[in-house]
Design an enzyme around this catalytic site. Structure first.
Site, PDB file in Angstrom:
ATOM      1  N   GLY A  77      -2.665  -6.715   0.074  1.00  0.00           N
ATOM      2  CA  GLY A  77      -1.745  -6.113  -0.887  1.00  0.00           C
ATOM      3  C   GLY A  77      -0.575  -5.485  -0.167  1.00  0.00           C
ATOM      4  O   GLY A  77      -0.223  -5.896   0.951  1.00  0.00           O
ATOM      5  N   SER A  78      -0.003  -4.466  -0.774  1.00  0.00           N
ATOM      6  CA  SER A  78       1.221  -3.878  -0.233  1.00  0.00           C
ATOM      7  C   SER A  78       0.924  -3.005   0.983  1.00  0.00           C
ATOM      8  O   SER A  78      -0.177  -2.460   1.133  1.00  0.00           O
ATOM      9  CB  SER A  78       1.896  -3.039  -1.314  1.00  0.00           C
ATOM     10  N   THR A  79       1.930  -2.853   1.819  1.00  0.00           N
ATOM     11  CA  THR A  79       1.792  -2.017   3.011  1.00  0.00           C
ATOM     12  C   THR A  79       1.544  -0.560   2.620  1.00  0.00           C
ATOM     13  O   THR A  79       0.750   0.136   3.264  1.00  0.00           O
ATOM     14  CB  THR A  79       3.041  -2.177   3.904  1.00  0.00           C
ATOM     15  N   CYS A 130       3.545 -13.201   0.571  1.00  0.00           N
ATOM     16  CA  CYS A 130       3.682 -12.249   1.682  1.00  0.00           C
ATOM     17  C   CYS A 130       4.359 -12.872   2.883  1.00  0.00           C
ATOM     18  O   CYS A 130       5.060 -12.194   3.621  1.00  0.00           O
ATOM     19  CB  CYS A 130       2.318 -11.705   2.058  1.00  0.00           C
ATOM     20  N   GLU A 182      -4.390  -7.157   5.128  1.00  0.00           N
ATOM     21  CA  GLU A 182      -3.364  -8.211   5.076  1.00  0.00           C
ATOM     22  C   GLU A 182      -2.256  -7.672   4.186  1.00  0.00           C
ATOM     23  O   GLU A 182      -2.424  -7.577   2.976  1.00  0.00           O
ATOM     24  CB  GLU A 182      -3.938  -9.492   4.460  1.00  0.00           C
ATOM     25  N   LYS A 224     -12.533  -6.723  -6.244  1.00  0.00           N
ATOM     26  CA  LYS A 224     -11.657  -6.100  -7.240  1.00  0.00           C
ATOM     27  C   LYS A 224     -10.368  -6.930  -7.338  1.00  0.00           C
ATOM     28  O   LYS A 224      -9.522  -6.876  -6.451  1.00  0.00           O
ATOM     29  CB  LYS A 224     -11.374  -4.656  -6.802  1.00  0.00           C
ATOM     30  N   GLY A 253      -2.035  -0.247   1.696  1.00  0.00           N
ATOM     31  CA  GLY A 253      -2.795  -0.481   2.932  1.00  0.00           C
ATOM     32  C   GLY A 253      -2.863   0.769   3.805  1.00  0.00           C
ATOM     33  O   GLY A 253      -3.917   1.116   4.333  1.00  0.00           O
ATOM     34  N   GLU A 266      10.749  -5.778   1.817  1.00  0.00           N
ATOM     35  CA  GLU A 266      10.143  -6.918   1.130  1.00  0.00           C
ATOM     36  C   GLU A 266      10.512  -6.881  -0.353  1.00  0.00           C
ATOM     37  O   GLU A 266      10.200  -5.914  -1.045  1.00  0.00           O
ATOM     38  CB  GLU A 266       8.621  -6.858   1.296  1.00  0.00           C
TER      39      GLU A 266
HETATM   40  P1  NAP Z   1      -0.777  -3.628  -4.295  1.00  0.00           P
HETATM   41  O1  NAP Z   1      -0.103  -2.838  -5.307  1.00  0.00           O
HETATM   42  O2  NAP Z   1      -1.008  -3.041  -2.968  1.00  0.00           O
HETATM   43  O3  NAP Z   1      -2.148  -4.092  -4.936  1.00  0.00           O
HETATM   44  C1  NAP Z   1      -3.082  -4.878  -4.253  1.00  0.00           C
HETATM   45  C2  NAP Z   1      -4.451  -4.593  -4.803  1.00  0.00           C
HETATM   46  O4  NAP Z   1      -4.810  -3.254  -4.502  1.00  0.00           O
HETATM   47  C3  NAP Z   1      -4.549  -4.718  -6.305  1.00  0.00           C
HETATM   48  O5  NAP Z   1      -5.820  -5.202  -6.655  1.00  0.00           O
HETATM   49  C4  NAP Z   1      -4.391  -3.275  -6.744  1.00  0.00           C
HETATM   50  O6  NAP Z   1      -4.915  -3.019  -8.015  1.00  0.00           O
HETATM   51  C5  NAP Z   1      -5.166  -2.549  -5.687  1.00  0.00           C
HETATM   52  N1  NAP Z   1      -4.823  -1.162  -5.507  1.00  0.00           N
HETATM   53  C6  NAP Z   1      -3.733  -0.468  -5.932  1.00  0.00           C
HETATM   54  N2  NAP Z   1      -3.792   0.805  -5.523  1.00  0.00           N
HETATM   55  C7  NAP Z   1      -4.940   0.946  -4.829  1.00  0.00           C
HETATM   56  C8  NAP Z   1      -5.565   2.031  -4.150  1.00  0.00           C
HETATM   57  N3  NAP Z   1      -5.005   3.234  -4.088  1.00  0.00           N
HETATM   58  N4  NAP Z   1      -6.747   1.827  -3.533  1.00  0.00           N
HETATM   59  C9  NAP Z   1      -7.323   0.604  -3.560  1.00  0.00           C
HETATM   60  N5  NAP Z   1      -6.787  -0.450  -4.192  1.00  0.00           N
HETATM   61  C10 NAP Z   1      -5.604  -0.294  -4.815  1.00  0.00           C
HETATM   62  O7  NAP Z   1      -0.023  -4.988  -4.007  1.00  0.00           O
HETATM   63  P2  NAP Z   1       0.477  -6.035  -5.066  1.00  0.00           P
HETATM   64  O8  NAP Z   1       1.753  -5.540  -5.612  1.00  0.00           O
HETATM   65  O9  NAP Z   1      -0.603  -6.415  -5.980  1.00  0.00           O
HETATM   66  O10 NAP Z   1       0.710  -7.307  -4.132  1.00  0.00           O
HETATM   67  C11 NAP Z   1       1.887  -7.549  -3.491  1.00  0.00           C
HETATM   68  C12 NAP Z   1       1.792  -7.147  -2.030  1.00  0.00           C
HETATM   69  O11 NAP Z   1       0.709  -7.796  -1.391  1.00  0.00           O
HETATM   70  C13 NAP Z   1       3.007  -7.548  -1.256  1.00  0.00           C
HETATM   71  O12 NAP Z   1       3.440  -6.491  -0.463  1.00  0.00           O
HETATM   72  C14 NAP Z   1       2.535  -8.690  -0.382  1.00  0.00           C
HETATM   73  O13 NAP Z   1       3.243  -8.880   0.783  1.00  0.00           O
HETATM   74  C15 NAP Z   1       1.120  -8.351  -0.159  1.00  0.00           C
HETATM   75  N6  NAP Z   1       0.345  -9.555   0.136  1.00  0.00           N
HETATM   76  C16 NAP Z   1      -0.073  -9.759   1.422  1.00  0.00           C
HETATM   77  C17 NAP Z   1      -0.789 -10.891   1.754  1.00  0.00           C
HETATM   78  C18 NAP Z   1      -1.255 -11.128   3.158  1.00  0.00           C
HETATM   79  O14 NAP Z   1      -2.113 -11.976   3.359  1.00  0.00           O
HETATM   80  N7  NAP Z   1      -0.741 -10.429   4.143  1.00  0.00           N
HETATM   81  C19 NAP Z   1      -1.091 -11.819   0.760  1.00  0.00           C
HETATM   82  C20 NAP Z   1      -0.651 -11.593  -0.536  1.00  0.00           C
HETATM   83  C21 NAP Z   1       0.067 -10.428  -0.834  1.00  0.00           C
HETATM   84  P3  NAP Z   1      -3.980  -3.163  -9.316  1.00  0.00           P
HETATM   85  O15 NAP Z   1      -3.298  -4.471  -9.235  1.00  0.00           O
HETATM   86  O16 NAP Z   1      -4.946  -3.121 -10.404  1.00  0.00           O
HETATM   87  O17 NAP Z   1      -3.035  -2.017  -9.270  1.00  0.00           O
END
Ligand code: NAP
Ligand code: MG
Length: 501
Positions: free
Chosen positions: A260-262, A316, A282, A208, A265, A413
């Site tokens: 994605g976001s904490t 991240c 992650e 996804k 997660g 963050e």
């Molecule tokens: P996000 O809002 O958590 O989204 C990540 C993914 O999860 C997207 O595909 C999102 O879909 C999906 N998603 C949203 N709500 C969900 C739910 N309830 N259940 C399952 N999936 C869901 O994070 P983001 O804003 O895209 O990314 C930024 C964050 O990712 C930052 O906090 C960053 O630190 C972290 N990150 C971490 C790493 C690592 O390796 N540690 C690497 C890159 C990024 P939609 O986009 O369609 O809403």
């Protein structure tokens, strides 16, 4: 600072990217400054990739994917609901025995072919990624696509050797059907991080992508098919957060891998409790980047710039919390501010651009809210005067001085081109401040003394520590965090464990 839209700058890319696997494709045109957007070869509309076919979403819903540097629509992307996710999971389940039991050397050959095709189509993929994400073409060309190819190459190499590295008599067994959810900051690369080790281990996948950046994952579907990945082995369900949730909560998924976001997660971890599904997370970070007074400051400045302004700071592991030894603070800030004057903000398709567009209006609003928070908390906001394009989502490179450890800009963050500068006096104080974070993903150290570097590395609670460099990645080295940065490792041999029983 200038905005570069139509540059005739003679400094245009004299250097070709150094590719770890092969000579760079001849298709790159180094003579012009602005890359040709038509190379992205976009369709007007994309359906879902399920069981080796393009499938219309059950509810016949599509959404627009836009170019964040212009706000223009690039294409329409299918919005998958629970029925579509179920169809994809069933396809992955059906494909599992065939893929798992295929001779490992055949699987390896297919994954090597994926790597090769990523290289061959690197220019097209880089242009597509830059259009959809907003990142500078130089980064998508030299980092994202190169590392994505490297990941498939690296894990292809493990595919037929897995049994040999396990204790005698043990056989490498895949987990089964993997649901993989990825963010928008490195769309193609995160897809490669997820798919390559899973496929090497004999698993099948439902991926996804993030809502704002689905296009390179959909292009990857074509590449996987061309490389010989059988139907159903990889399925791509585009959509929004609820699509991800439907995948996470599907009863027939054996493992979830989430980046994605904490906040999301934590939600996922709660919803999986008691289900027996495997999980790796992650998540976010707030990396401490330590500069000691014995560091080569000119080089450290380059590392700091790379640490926080790479990919507009939407990283991240970004070095977003700068910890400077007090005796060199003034000197370092002066050097840093002078260097920031040379950061070119503008058209991401321009090969001279350093800082591209912020990925979405929502993310820009979040970053801008932190700029206000920082000022409100009493920190001093600094950075070059910068003419930003009239349309699109833009944020000038910024730093805050006078930051104290409890301020929100020092602890939360921001995920943008915003650096918070703090100071320390002794190595012990540096460690204490560096580790004073809910996160533990990455850290950086600049010092001329090797013994000090090793001592600090041992004490830093971070999954990745860079010394006298920053934001360097390699498929063979594991990546992942502690504390609220998640658990499990991606990359390297460690990255295979979460995909093997
Ligand atoms: P996000 O809002 O958590 O989204 C990540 C993914 O999860 C997207 O595909 C999102 O879909 C999906 N998603 C949203 N709500 C969900 C739910 N309830 N259940 C399952 N999936 C869901 O994070 P983001 O804003 O895209 O990314 C930024 C964050 O990712 C930052 O906090 C960053 O630190 C972290 N990150 C971490 C790493 C690592 O390796 N540690 C690497 C890159 C990024 P939609 O986009 O369609 O809403
Ligand atoms: Mg987009």
């Amino acid at each position: 600072m200038t905005r570069v839209q139509e540059s005739s700058d003679p400094r245009v890319e004299p250097k070709r990217p150094v590719h770890p696997l092969a000579a760079p494709p001849e298709s790159w045109d180094y003579a012009t400054s602005i890359e040709d957007a038509s190379l992205a070869n976009l369709r007007d509309r994309y359906d879902l990739w399920i069981d080796g076919e393009w499938v219309k979403p059950a509810k016949k819903l599509w959404f627009e994917s836009i170019n964040p540097s212009t706000e223009q629509t690039l294409s329409e992307v299918a919005h998958a609901g629970p029925t579509d996710v179920d169809k994809a999971v069933r396809a992955a389940r059906r494909a599992l025995p065939g893929w798992r039991d295929m001779p490992a050397s055949h699987r390896a050959r297919i994954l090597f072919a994926v790597s090769r095709l990523l290289q061959e189509r690197s220019r097209e993929l880089a242009v597509l990624e830059t259009l959809d994400n907003g990142k500078p073409i130089r980064e998508s060309r030299d980092v994202d696509v190169v590392l994505a190819a490297q990941h498939f190459f690296y894990y292809a190499g493990w595919t037929d050797k897995l049994d040999h590295v396990l204790p005698a008599g043990r056989k490498a067994e895949p987990i089964g059907v993997c649901g993989q959810v990825i963010p928008w900051n490195f769309p193609l690369l995160m897809a490669a991080w997820k798919l390559a080790p899973a496929l090497a281990g004999g698993n099948t996948c439902v991926l996804k992508p993030a809502e704002t950046t689905s296009l390179t994952a959909l292009r990857l579907a074509e590449i996987l098919e061309e490389a010989g990945v059988p139907p159903g082995v990889v399925n791509i369900v585009t959509g929004a957060g609820e699509t991800g949730a439907a995948l996470v909560n599907h009863p027939d998924v054996d493992k979830i891998a989430f980046t994605g976001s904490t906040d999301v997660g934590k939600l996922i971890q709660k919803s999986l409790a008691g289900t027996g599904k495997r999980l790796t997370l992650e998540l976010g970070g707030k990396a401490a980047h330590l500069i000691f007074d014995d560091a080569p400051l000119d080089q450290a400045v380059e590392g700091i710039i790379q640490g926080i302004y790479f990919n507009q700071g939407q990283v991240c592991c970004a070095g977003s919390r700068l910890l400077v030894q007090e005796s060199v603070e003034r000197q370092l800030i002066d050097l840093l501010l002078a260097r920031m004057q040379n950061i070119r903000v503008g058209n991401p398709l321009d090969k001279n651009t350093d800082l591209g567009a912020i990925n979405s209006e929502e993310q820009l609003a979040k970053i801008e809210s932190y700029l206000e928070i920082g000022e409100h908390e009493g920190a001093t906001r600094r950075g070059p005067q910068c003419e930003l394009p009239a349309s699109g989502y833009w944020c000038a490179p910024t730093l805050f001085t006078g930051v104290t450890p409890t301020m929100r800009i020092a602890t939360e963050e921001i995920f943008g081109p915003v650096l918070s500068v703090l100071t320390f006096r002794t190595p012990d104080e540096a460690i204490e401040k560096a580790n004073n974070s809910l996160y533990g993903l990455s850290a950086g150290i600049w010092s001329d003394k090797g013994s000090k570097v090793f001592r600090m590395i041992e004490k830093l609670r971070a999954g990745v520590v860079w010394a006298n460099t920053y934001n360097k990645f390699d498929a063979s080295s594991p990546f992942g965090g502690y504390k609220e940065s998640g658990f499990g490792r991606e990359g390297g041999w460690h990255g295979l464990f979460p995909y093997l029983k």
